[in-house]
Design an enzyme around this catalytic site. Structure first.
Site, PDB file in Angstrom:
ATOM      1  N   ALA A   1     -11.593  10.385  55.911  1.00 22.47           N
ATOM      2  CA  ALA A   1     -10.226   9.960  55.152  1.00 22.47           C
ATOM      3  C   ALA A   1      -8.987   9.931  55.862  1.00 22.47           C
ATOM      4  O   ALA A   1      -8.442   9.125  56.232  1.00 22.47           O
ATOM      5  CB  ALA A   1     -10.238  10.314  53.757  1.00 22.47           C
TER       6      ALA A   1
ATOM      7  N   LYS B   1     -22.479  10.702  37.607  1.00 26.73           N
ATOM      8  CA  LYS B   1     -22.537  11.720  38.754  1.00 26.73           C
ATOM      9  C   LYS B   1     -24.087  12.407  38.964  1.00 26.73           C
ATOM     10  O   LYS B   1     -24.642  12.536  37.772  1.00 26.73           O
ATOM     11  CB  LYS B   1     -21.456  12.816  38.697  1.00 26.73           C
ATOM     12  CG  LYS B   1     -21.251  13.476  39.808  1.00 26.73           C
ATOM     13  CD  LYS B   1     -20.774  12.524  41.085  1.00 26.73           C
ATOM     14  CE  LYS B   1     -19.347  12.469  41.064  1.00 26.73           C
ATOM     15  NZ  LYS B   1     -18.975  11.768  42.218  1.00 26.73           N
TER      16      LYS B   1
ATOM     17  N   TYR C   1      -8.708  10.763  59.424  1.00 23.13           N
ATOM     18  CA  TYR C   1      -8.869   9.948  60.769  1.00 23.13           C
ATOM     19  C   TYR C   1      -8.563   8.624  60.485  1.00 23.13           C
ATOM     20  O   TYR C   1      -7.691   8.061  61.052  1.00 23.13           O
ATOM     21  CB  TYR C   1     -10.118  10.165  61.130  1.00 23.13           C
ATOM     22  CG  TYR C   1     -10.516   8.979  62.113  1.00 23.13           C
ATOM     23  CD1 TYR C   1      -9.824   8.929  63.300  1.00 23.13           C
ATOM     24  CD2 TYR C   1     -11.356   8.101  61.916  1.00 23.13           C
ATOM     25  CE1 TYR C   1     -10.120   7.985  64.127  1.00 23.13           C
ATOM     26  CE2 TYR C   1     -11.760   7.110  62.949  1.00 23.13           C
ATOM     27  CZ  TYR C   1     -10.894   6.787  64.024  1.00 23.13           C
ATOM     28  OH  TYR C   1     -11.341   5.656  65.018  1.00 23.13           O
TER      29      TYR C   1
END
Length: 421
Positions: free
Chosen positions: A224, A105, A226
């Site tokens: 996500a 990350k 929708y």
């Protein structure tokens, strides 16, 4: 209320999972620590000619199973602890769906809303100049995350190519790129589609014949939310009875209008609220609706010990990261609700990023249909790996997902000779 340190939380979750598996103390101590932590200065020339120096991070938690993989976040409240925690969680996410990666990350402490587009590009390129020697197609593969997007990924990839003086494209160094520079179209709905596949398998685990006519409530109407509305209603025949955004939600027990109409209304009015043919509800009310499936797809910590007993869904699909608190986990488990833990449920995004990387490396691109079929295969197998562990060990689904993931990383460490047992 005292906020727990994100990395401390990640360590505690690992220690809990270790109770249910045979893992050596030396391996556990290793897994509690990232293998590489890089903190860099990121100088950027601003549009007014001044130079600002931002702080950036790149954390590589564990590369026993392959190159590390994880997004780059731009956020004014970014911290090293958060980046370390997210890299750790990424290790488990890629392992639970059996991808040949470890967790990584990155982040920069910046408010991107205060930067012009040209300043954002200079920030992206400066960050790559600072970390180029610790990333690469076979080392660490970044991707978009909070406030970063395909355009920014393309700038970063271009800067990496320039520095490395390659004679051809280095598409595989970063995923989540625009299709014209090595990205793939199927990435747009990948998180929702992966979640949909796990929901379908969870329904089978409960003995349901199919999802047609079953009801679902979706909290959150970003990318996500929708796409989950669209996929579950149009492809699985489900009745989407409620959706919401940060301002509130809408409900119709007979089913909402199609996803494209709801999205159009949201774009025109700033919220899904007040849509004709629906009644307004709060986000809190949505979580307690009488539905077959509840899909919290927005923010963390929405199902707590205060409201968990009021959840009436038979399946809770954690599309968001951390939507259920540990105390609520216990309550849902006691109620017999089947949870699909977040790092399994929302792993469709990183799985399709892996497919993008594979295609970049090989220079051969699949059709959307082929990509979706491979995603289906990955998510289906991952669900049953976790569900079967949950049944065999009689432990929570979240604990089972950790056992599956941590066991795979532990095995790789033993094969490499990093730990003896």
């Amino acid at each position: 209320m005292v906020e727990i340190d994100p990395f401390e939380m990640a360590v505690q979750q690992l220690e809990r999972a270790a109770q249910f598996m045979d893992i050596s103390e030396e391996a556990l101590e290793w897994l509690k620590r990232p293998m590489r932590i890089v903190e860099v200065s990121v100088p950027v020339e601003m549009d007014d000619g001044s130079v600002k120096v931002f702080t950036g991070f790149r954390v590589q938690h564990n590369w026993a199973r392959g190159p590390t993989k994880g997004g780059i976040r731009w956020h004014p409240a970014e911290t090293l602890s958060t980046v370390k925690a997210l890299a750790t969680w990424m290790t488990w996410k890629v392992a639970v769906v059996d991808l040949p990666y470890g967790g990584g990350k990155g982040g920069i402490i910046v408010d991107p809303k205060k930067l012009s587009e040209r300043e954002q590009e200079r920030l992206a390129r400066s960050y790559i100049r600072a970390v180029y020697d610790v990333i690469g197609p076979w080392t660490d593969i970044p991707a978009p995350d909070v406030y970063t997007n395909p355009k920014i990924m393309a700038w970063m990839m271009d800067e990496y190519e320039t520095i490395m003086r390659r004679k051809g494209p280095a598409f595989g160094v970063i995923t989540g790129k625009p299709p014209g520079v090595g990205g793939i179209v199927a990435r747009m709905d990948a998180t929702a589609r992966g979640a949909a596949f796990t929901i379908r398998e969870a329904a089978k685990a409960l003995g349901w014949d199919d999802l047609k006519g079953k009801t679902i409530a979706i909290q959150g109407y970003g990318n996500a939310g929708y796409y989950l509305h669209k996929i579950m209603s149009e492809e699985f025949g489900m009745k989407v009875v409620a959706v919401s955004d940060s301002k509130g939600g809408i409900y119709n027990p007979d089913g909402l209008p199609p996803a494209d109409e709801v999205l159009k209304w949201k774009k025109e009015h700033g919220s899904v609220k007040d849509m004709p043919g629906t009644q307004n509800i709060t986000n809190e009310e949505l979580l307690e609706l009488e539905v077959d499936i509840l899909a919290p797809s927005a923010i963390e910590g929405v199902i707590t010990k205060e409201n968990a007993d009021n959840v009436k869904a038979k399946i809770v699909a954690e599309v968001a990261n951390g939507p259920v608190t540990p105390e609520a986990d216990e309550i849902l488990h006691e109620k017999g609700i089947l949870q699909i833990p977040d790092f399994l449920c929302n792993a469709g995004g990183v799985t399709v990023s892996y497919f993008e990387w594979v295609q970049n490396i090989n220079g051969f691109y699949w059709t959307v249909e082929e990509t979706r079929k491979r995603l289906d295969d990955k998510m289906t197998k991952a669900f049953w790996d976790v569900f079967n562990t949950h049944k065999e060990k009689n432990i929570h689904m979240r604990d089972a997902a950790y056992v599956v993931a941590v066991s795979r990383v532990y095995e790789a460490m033993k094969h490499r000779g990093w730990v003896k047992k």
